[in-house]
Design an enzyme around this catalytic site. Structure first.
Site, short mmCIF file in Angstrom:
data_model
loop_
_atom_site.label_atom_id
_atom_site.label_comp_id
_atom_site.label_asym_id
_atom_site.label_seq_id
_atom_site.Cartn_x
_atom_site.Cartn_y
_atom_site.Cartn_z
N ARG A 179 -3.75 -4.94 -8.51
CA ARG A 179 -4.28 -3.61 -8.21
C ARG A 179 -4.72 -3.45 -6.75
O ARG A 179 -4.52 -2.42 -6.13
CB ARG A 179 -5.49 -3.36 -9.14
CG ARG A 179 -6.36 -2.15 -8.80
CD ARG A 179 -7.53 -2.06 -9.78
NE ARG A 179 -8.59 -1.16 -9.37
CZ ARG A 179 -8.76 0.07 -9.83
NH1 ARG A 179 -7.89 0.57 -10.69
NH2 ARG A 179 -9.77 0.81 -9.42
N HIS A 235 -2.30 8.61 -8.68
CA HIS A 235 -2.66 7.40 -9.41
C HIS A 235 -2.05 7.45 -10.80
O HIS A 235 -1.44 8.44 -11.18
CB HIS A 235 -4.19 7.31 -9.55
CG HIS A 235 -4.91 7.14 -8.25
ND1 HIS A 235 -5.40 5.94 -7.82
CD2 HIS A 235 -5.21 8.04 -7.27
CE1 HIS A 235 -5.99 6.09 -6.64
NE2 HIS A 235 -5.89 7.36 -6.28
#
Length: 376
Positions: free
Chosen positions: A193, A263
């Site tokens: 991430r 996102h």
């Protein structure tokens, strides 16, 4: 138990009555399931063989048919190298509408490329900033950024709305914000991430690039521990990627009227604030833009996005790029959480790239056209 939290991003946000998505290593399932049963926590197994799902997504495609740029396939995920080749190609091929430049270098020394899209119709034009891939594993983000550019270039001649957008505005598009992390998610760890900066004391890599901005930095919803997924970094803008983009946005803040960040996953359209429960001054304009964008998105396939202030719609998080953009004078700041709501999670299949991008495109055009109308 070693679990990787997919949704929400931090254990602090797990509260009774909500759903949490997590990934567990193969050998952990035996101990986790009895534990959940004992605690009376209902669970569903969404993907039983994650390794297989990963391989389905990245294997079995010859590189050649993906590399030919004139026939570039927008319905598959592309590696960083392919995306950069594609950007260079567009820069050469559409020099009247596309200008490619770099805002700086990543921690590992990669260029941070941005495409400036629009007709050079007049010296000063308002602009929209779009970035994708702040979080490396959210591959649908960069896929959407590429889709947006494709649509703009392909429909510029035929679609009056697109023509108006590219004539009256510039678009700054950053297809991969977190280049090091994205590359790492292709080569080493599909579910990475953060960025890839090194931490001397903890031997943990990376900072959450969406907790590293100088707005209520490292407050609620961010972690001080370098090994955590939501680690805010040693100081604001410690990450060269964040520093470079922040510098660019500051320099152009008079020109940039909208900041859009992409996102995954949750199917939401969020606006400030993220770091507190409070109403932004231009709430009515932003709220109506969000409402109309979500309706436009739904018109394609019936997918309903939730929308609202990030703090109350998703969860409180500090140091986010969206809050920072808003605080720095960009009146329309949005974060999209694209498909899905957890069934595939970060492994959204390639066959869903097209519908996801098609519906998202409607929302983005809607916001952009709202921008061109004066809202009081």
């Amino acid at each position: 138990l070693q679990v990787d939290l997919w949704q929400p991003s931090s254990p602090f946000h797990i509260v009774e009555g909500t759903v949490a998505d997590l990934r567990v290593p193969r050998n952990t399932t035996q101990s986790l399931l009895p534990y959940l049963q004992q605690a009376n926590i209902p669970y569903t197994i969404l993907i039983s063989d994650l390794q297989q799902a990963i391989e389905n997504q990245t294997a079995g495609r010859s590189h050649r048919n993906r590399r030919s740029l004139s026939g570039y396939n927008y319905e598959v995920y592309h590696s960083l190298e392919e995306i950069e080749d594609w950007m260079h190609y567009l820069n050469r091929t559409y020099s009247d509408l596309v200008h490619m430049f770099s805002v700086g270098k990543s921690y590992e020394g990669r260029p941070l490329y941005v495409l400036k899209l629009g007709k050079r119709s007049r010296p000063y034009k308002k602009a929209v900033w779009i970035d994708c891939g702040i979080h490396a594993r959210e591959w649908i983000g960069p896929a959407f950024c590429q889709w947006f550019v494709k649509e703009a270039l392909q429909t510029y001649q035929t679609d009056p709305d697109m023509r108006r957008m590219l004539t009256q505005l510039y678009f700054y598009i950053m297809p991969v914000f977190n280049v090091d992390g994205y590359h790492f998610s292709w080569t080493n760890d599909r579910f990475w991430r953060k960025t890839r900066s090194k931490n001397m004391r903890f031997h943990c890599h990376g900072v959450d690039a969406n907790r590293n901005w100088k707005v209520k930095w490292c407050d609620e919803g961010a972690s001080l521990h370098p090994c955590d997924d939501t680690y805010c970094g040693p100081f604001p803008e410690s990450e060269p990627e964040v520093k470079a983009v922040a510098h660019f946005l500051r320099k152009h803040r008079k020109q940039i009227k909208a900041y859009l960040s992409f996102h995954a996953y949750a199917q939401m359209l969020l606006y400030p604030y993220s770091y507190k429960y409070a109403t932004i001054p231009n709430f009515n304009c932003v709220e109506s833009a969000a409402y109309n964008a979500v309706n436009a998105l739904q018109s394609a396939y019936g997918v309903r996005y939730r929308y609202g202030p990030a703090s109350s719609t998703l969860y409180v998080s500090s140091g986010s790029s969206m809050d920072w953009a808003y605080k720095n004078g960009i009146p329309y700041a949005f974060a999209f959480e694209l498909r899905d709501t957890g069934h595939f999670g970060f492994l959204l299949p390639e066959m869903l790239i097209k519908p996801t991008c098609t519906e998202t495109m409607l929302a983005v055009k809607n916001i952009t056209l709202h921008l061109l109308k004066k809202c009081h």
